[in-house]
Design a protein around this motif. Structure first.
Motif, PDB file in Angstrom:
ATOM      1  N   TRP A  46      13.937  -0.128  -2.990  1.00  0.00           N
ATOM      2  CA  TRP A  46      13.323  -1.395  -3.190  1.00  0.00           C
ATOM      3  C   TRP A  46      12.094  -1.265  -3.025  1.00  0.00           C
ATOM      4  CZ3 TRP A  46      13.813  -5.974   1.459  1.00  0.00           C
ATOM      5  CH2 TRP A  46      15.171  -6.524   1.359  1.00  0.00           C
ATOM      6  N   CYS A  47      11.273  -0.306  -3.785  1.00  0.00           N
ATOM      7  CA  CYS A  47       9.972  -0.066  -4.232  1.00  0.00           C
ATOM      8  C   CYS A  47       8.919  -1.375  -5.046  1.00  0.00           C
ATOM      9  CB  CYS A  47       9.780   0.840  -4.369  1.00  0.00           C
ATOM     10  SG  CYS A  47       9.363   2.522  -4.130  1.00  0.00           S
ATOM     11  N   ARG A  48       9.996  -1.601  -6.079  1.00  0.00           N
ATOM     12  CA  ARG A  48       9.615  -2.498  -6.587  1.00  0.00           C
ATOM     13  C   ARG A  48       9.895  -4.163  -5.705  1.00  0.00           C
ATOM     14  NH1 ARG A  48      12.406  -3.916 -12.010  1.00  0.00           N
ATOM     15  NH2 ARG A  48      11.818  -2.412 -12.448  1.00  0.00           N
ATOM     16  N   ALA A  94      15.087   1.275   0.687  1.00  0.00           N
ATOM     17  CA  ALA A  94      13.677   2.235   1.247  1.00  0.00           C
ATOM     18  C   ALA A  94      12.950   1.660   0.021  1.00  0.00           C
ATOM     19  CB  ALA A  94      14.349   2.953   1.532  1.00  0.00           C
ATOM     20  N   CYS A  95      11.722   2.357   0.404  1.00  0.00           N
ATOM     21  CA  CYS A  95      11.029   2.859  -0.174  1.00  0.00           C
ATOM     22  C   CYS A  95       9.609   3.382   0.801  1.00  0.00           C
ATOM     23  CB  CYS A  95      10.374   1.403  -0.591  1.00  0.00           C
ATOM     24  SG  CYS A  95       8.925   1.924  -1.771  1.00  0.00           S
ATOM     25  N   GLY A  96       9.067   4.679   0.209  1.00  0.00           N
ATOM     26  CA  GLY A  96       9.224   5.844   1.006  1.00  0.00           C
ATOM     27  C   GLY A  96       9.930   6.099   2.059  1.00  0.00           C
ATOM     28  N   LEU A 104      11.990  -3.776   9.100  1.00  0.00           N
ATOM     29  CA  LEU A 104      11.344  -2.394   9.200  1.00  0.00           C
ATOM     30  C   LEU A 104      11.788  -1.736   9.643  1.00  0.00           C
ATOM     31  CD1 LEU A 104       8.552  -3.602   6.540  1.00  0.00           C
ATOM     32  CD2 LEU A 104      11.122  -3.860   5.854  1.00  0.00           C
ATOM     33  N   LYS A 105      12.615  -0.230   9.336  1.00  0.00           N
ATOM     34  CA  LYS A 105      12.045   0.979  10.410  1.00  0.00           C
ATOM     35  C   LYS A 105      11.542   1.988   9.597  1.00  0.00           C
ATOM     36  CE  LYS A 105      15.906  -0.236  12.677  1.00  0.00           C
ATOM     37  NZ  LYS A 105      18.238   0.081  13.328  1.00  0.00           N
ATOM     38  N   ARG A 106      10.809   2.614   9.880  1.00  0.00           N
ATOM     39  CA  ARG A 106       9.920   4.134   9.521  1.00  0.00           C
ATOM     40  C   ARG A 106      11.191   5.515  10.069  1.00  0.00           C
ATOM     41  NH1 ARG A 106       5.089   3.609   7.130  1.00  0.00           N
ATOM     42  NH2 ARG A 106       3.871   2.265   8.257  1.00  0.00           N
ATOM     43  N   LEU A 107      12.254   5.406  11.365  1.00  0.00           N
ATOM     44  CA  LEU A 107      13.158   5.874  11.500  1.00  0.00           C
ATOM     45  C   LEU A 107      12.782   7.138  12.004  1.00  0.00           C
ATOM     46  CD1 LEU A 107      14.994   6.687   7.803  1.00  0.00           C
ATOM     47  CD2 LEU A 107      15.798   4.600   9.918  1.00  0.00           C
ATOM     48  N   GLY A 108      11.101   7.099  12.996  1.00  0.00           N
ATOM     49  CA  GLY A 108      11.209   8.098  13.895  1.00  0.00           C
ATOM     50  C   GLY A 108       9.452   7.365  14.716  1.00  0.00           C
ATOM     51  N   SER A 109       9.096   8.269  15.562  1.00  0.00           N
ATOM     52  CA  SER A 109       7.578   7.826  16.018  1.00  0.00           C
ATOM     53  C   SER A 109       6.689   8.285  15.009  1.00  0.00           C
ATOM     54  CB  SER A 109       7.853   8.083  17.623  1.00  0.00           C
ATOM     55  OG  SER A 109       7.695   9.888  17.898  1.00  0.00           O
ATOM     56  N   ASP A 141       0.872  -0.872  -0.077  1.00  0.00           N
ATOM     57  CA  ASP A 141       0.272  -0.170   0.100  1.00  0.00           C
ATOM     58  C   ASP A 141       1.187   1.157   0.135  1.00  0.00           C
ATOM     59  OD1 ASP A 141      -1.564   2.017   0.741  1.00  0.00           O
ATOM     60  OD2 ASP A 141      -2.607   1.560   1.886  1.00  0.00           O
ATOM     61  N   ARG A 142       0.791   1.744  -0.566  1.00  0.00           N
ATOM     62  CA  ARG A 142       1.707   3.794  -1.085  1.00  0.00           C
ATOM     63  C   ARG A 142       1.369   4.308   0.190  1.00  0.00           C
ATOM     64  NH1 ARG A 142       3.448   4.683  -5.940  1.00  0.00           N
ATOM     65  NH2 ARG A 142       2.910   6.657  -6.204  1.00  0.00           N
ATOM     66  N   ARG A 143       0.352   4.676   0.557  1.00  0.00           N
ATOM     67  CA  ARG A 143      -0.067   4.995   1.559  1.00  0.00           C
ATOM     68  C   ARG A 143       0.756   4.539   2.540  1.00  0.00           C
ATOM     69  NH1 ARG A 143      -3.116   9.354   0.091  1.00  0.00           N
ATOM     70  NH2 ARG A 143      -3.508  10.176   2.440  1.00  0.00           N
ATOM     71  N   PHE A 144       0.774   3.616   2.997  1.00  0.00           N
ATOM     72  CA  PHE A 144       1.052   2.653   4.437  1.00  0.00           C
ATOM     73  C   PHE A 144       2.585   3.072   4.814  1.00  0.00           C
ATOM     74  CE2 PHE A 144       2.864  -0.474   6.772  1.00  0.00           C
ATOM     75  CZ  PHE A 144       1.755  -0.946   8.785  1.00  0.00           C
ATOM     76  N   ILE A 145       3.020   2.993   3.617  1.00  0.00           N
ATOM     77  CA  ILE A 145       5.143   2.661   3.307  1.00  0.00           C
ATOM     78  C   ILE A 145       5.090   4.524   3.361  1.00  0.00           C
ATOM     79  CG2 ILE A 145       4.923   0.603   3.299  1.00  0.00           C
ATOM     80  CD1 ILE A 145       5.986   1.077   0.473  1.00  0.00           C
ATOM     81  N   ASN A 146       4.131   5.083   2.975  1.00  0.00           N
ATOM     82  CA  ASN A 146       3.922   6.448   2.549  1.00  0.00           C
ATOM     83  C   ASN A 146       5.053   7.489   1.212  1.00  0.00           C
ATOM     84  OD1 ASN A 146       4.716   7.573   6.265  1.00  0.00           O
ATOM     85  ND2 ASN A 146       2.843   7.694   4.604  1.00  0.00           N
ATOM     86  N   LEU A 147       5.052   6.135   0.437  1.00  0.00           N
ATOM     87  CA  LEU A 147       5.468   6.206  -0.450  1.00  0.00           C
ATOM     88  C   LEU A 147       5.269   7.544  -1.703  1.00  0.00           C
ATOM     89  CD1 LEU A 147       7.169   5.427  -3.571  1.00  0.00           C
ATOM     90  CD2 LEU A 147       5.502   3.766  -4.104  1.00  0.00           C
ATOM     91  N   ASN A 148       3.564   8.290  -1.310  1.00  0.00           N
ATOM     92  CA  ASN A 148       2.863   9.081  -1.558  1.00  0.00           C
ATOM     93  C   ASN A 148       3.737  10.361  -1.271  1.00  0.00           C
ATOM     94  OD1 ASN A 148       2.020   8.141   1.337  1.00  0.00           O
ATOM     95  ND2 ASN A 148       0.290   9.449   0.707  1.00  0.00           N
ATOM     96  N   LYS A 149       4.522  10.064  -0.157  1.00  0.00           N
ATOM     97  CA  LYS A 149       5.616  11.649   0.269  1.00  0.00           C
ATOM     98  C   LYS A 149       6.119  11.237  -0.337  1.00  0.00           C
ATOM     99  CE  LYS A 149       2.706  11.686   4.801  1.00  0.00           C
ATOM    100  NZ  LYS A 149       2.962  11.819   5.934  1.00  0.00           N
ATOM    101  N   CYS A 150       7.148  11.251  -1.106  1.00  0.00           N
ATOM    102  CA  CYS A 150       8.388  11.103  -1.678  1.00  0.00           C
ATOM    103  C   CYS A 150       7.881  12.582  -2.683  1.00  0.00           C
ATOM    104  CB  CYS A 150       9.151   9.992  -2.380  1.00  0.00           C
ATOM    105  SG  CYS A 150       9.587   8.604  -1.936  1.00  0.00           S
ATOM    106  N   PRO A 151       8.895  13.825  -2.436  1.00  0.00           N
ATOM    107  CA  PRO A 151      10.930  13.012  -2.269  1.00  0.00           C
ATOM    108  C   PRO A 151      10.921  13.708  -1.005  1.00  0.00           C
ATOM    109  CG  PRO A 151      10.364  15.181  -3.573  1.00  0.00           C
ATOM    110  CD  PRO A 151       9.150  14.555  -3.467  1.00  0.00           C
TER     111      PRO A 151
END
Length: 434
Positions: free
Chosen positions: A63-65, A234-236, A108-113, A46-56
């Motif tokens: 690793w998106c593929r 990484a992806c998003g 997997l890490k989001r690198l922050g809370s 899900d693009r929104r769950f992994i915040n791919l929609n917020k790139c750049p």
């Protein structure tokens, strides 16, 4: 009375764990209707769950593929979203599958809370529009992350100095290394910014400012012998690193011989990060049992949290010769009422050639009787065998490494402690082989 305090804290910790388990069970019952849906869906596509929609305004896309193809999936408990309330650090365990290599475990890490990630969005918006909410993608192009354009040949110290611990006092040599080894671009290997796309450049700079852990892992990779977890991609806003093993805390009550070997490795890590052929000193500013893990097969200790690593370029320090640059720097021991706290001066770490910080951090927070973690005291080397306790040598070296009585005593104590632990480990290996 004071001698019973660690015991009481230990009991309190166990009670809290029991209450947590009971609470989880209750929550599980209340959310039964959502369980089947959770297990059937792979949210990592899900693009929104992994915040791919917020790139750049993200950490990368290499690793998106793999994510979109469903090659990465949460392990059992990671699929239950209502448990995220307990996962403050946003760290997940997952399975990654390759047709030829099979399946392996990754982290997997989001690198922050969630709060920290929301704050970075607000900061980007405020810098671009003056408002806390905005179109994040458009706003990125109005920030300093976009102003460093492709016409600029190099990423220079004056631009990024102080953005994070990694670049608290950066040298050009360090920044060239960071850009050259940036893994979120297809054209890695060049230290020229013009070889990065606009989006890649913004992702690099945002990572450097928000949480530089991926850049530490890329710049000082495990493949070259550095004691860090391996960066995968990484992806998003989801970063993948290899799974090392159980955290160091799991070995707190391991057999004495095992704990001696782990302690020896920790001191070796302190030495390697302080003195190496590259003349980069990597100082660990956050040292706790949770930030290290142990490989299940080779028993190797690895740093698994590299967000708070300050890198000082010893070559630059020798070249610029700041005041007292050649005077040995001793970290000052201070009593603390918190777990895993350290006392240090970042500016001193950046301006001295010879520094004992890593020895101090490992001895105080992990090995000695001053180490406190999760309601316990005594450190990894607690309760030594009677003949070692009677000898007092180990206790003396740990005390001097943590709270030195002599000037420059920690340097000598750290050297002798490494040698002593090596001897103990060798003796244990010999005894086991008989």
């Amino acid at each position: 009375m004071l001698r019973f305090l660690p015991l009481k804290l230990g009991r309190l910790y166990r009670c809290l764990k029991l209450l947590l388990v009971v609470g989880l069970f209750v929550i599980l019952l209340m959310n039964t209707h959502n369980l089947f849906a959770s297990f059937q869906k792979n949210e990592l596509t899900d693009r929104r769950f992994i915040n791919l929609n917020k790139c750049p305004a993200c950490f990368g896309t290499s690793w998106c593929r793999k994510f979109m193809n469903g090659q990465v999936s949460f392990e059992t408990w990671g699929r239950l979203r209502f448990l995220d309330v307990f996962n403050v650090k946003n760290v997940y365990f997952a399975q990654y599958g390759e047709p030829r290599e099979g399946t392996r475990r990754v982290v997997l890490k989001r690198l922050g809370s969630n709060q920290e990630l929301a704050e970075i969005d607000q900061k980007i918006c405020k810098r671009a529009t003056g408002r806390p909410r905005c179109d994040l993608i458009q706003a990125m192009y109005k920030t300093e992350f976009a102003r460093i354009n492709g016409d600029v040949r190099l990423l220079t110290p004056e631009v990024v100095e102080g953005w994070s611990d990694l670049v608290h006092c950066p040298s050009q040599r360090l920044l060239d290394r960071v850009v050259r080894r940036y893994a979120e671009t297809k054209d890695s290997g060049s230290f020229l910014l013009k070889n990065l796309k606009d989006t890649e450049r913004m992702q690099l700079l945002m990572t450097l400012a928000f949480n530089p852990e991926p850049l530490v892992l890329q710049s000082f990779p495990s493949d070259e012998g550095w004691p860090f977890a391996k960066y995968l991609g990484a992806c998003g806003r989801m970063v993948a690193v290899n799974y090392v093993g159980e955290e160091l805390w799991s070995f707190y009550n391991a057999p004495w011989e095992k704990r001696v070997d782990l302690a020896r490795q920790l001191m070796d890590i302190a030495e390697q990060l302080t003195n190496n052929d590259f003349e980069f000193a990597l100082y660990l500013l956050d040292v706790s049992f949770d930030n290290f893990a142990v490989g299940p097969r080779d028993g190797k200790v690895i740093v698994v949290d590299a967000e708070n690593v300050l890198v000082a370029d010893k070559r630059l320090i020798k070249q610029n010769k700041p005041e007292n640059y050649d005077v040995w720097y001793e970290s000052r021991f201070e009593e603390c009422d918190r777990e895993a706290c350290l006392s240090f001066s970042k500016d001193s770490l950046c301006s001295r050639v010879t520094v004992d910080h890593n020895y101090y951090a490992v001895c105080q927070n992990l090995l000695s009787r001053y180490a406190t973690w999760r309601g316990t005291t005594g450190g990894l080397l607690h309760d030594p065998p009677a003949h070692i306790a009677k000898d007092k040598q180990l206790e003396s070296l740990l005390d001097e490494c943590t709270k030195p009585k002599k000037r420059y005593g920690r340097f000598q104590a750290a050297k002798e402690l490494r040698e002593y632990l090596t001897q103990l480990a060798a003796a244990s290996s010999s005894a086991a082989a008989r």
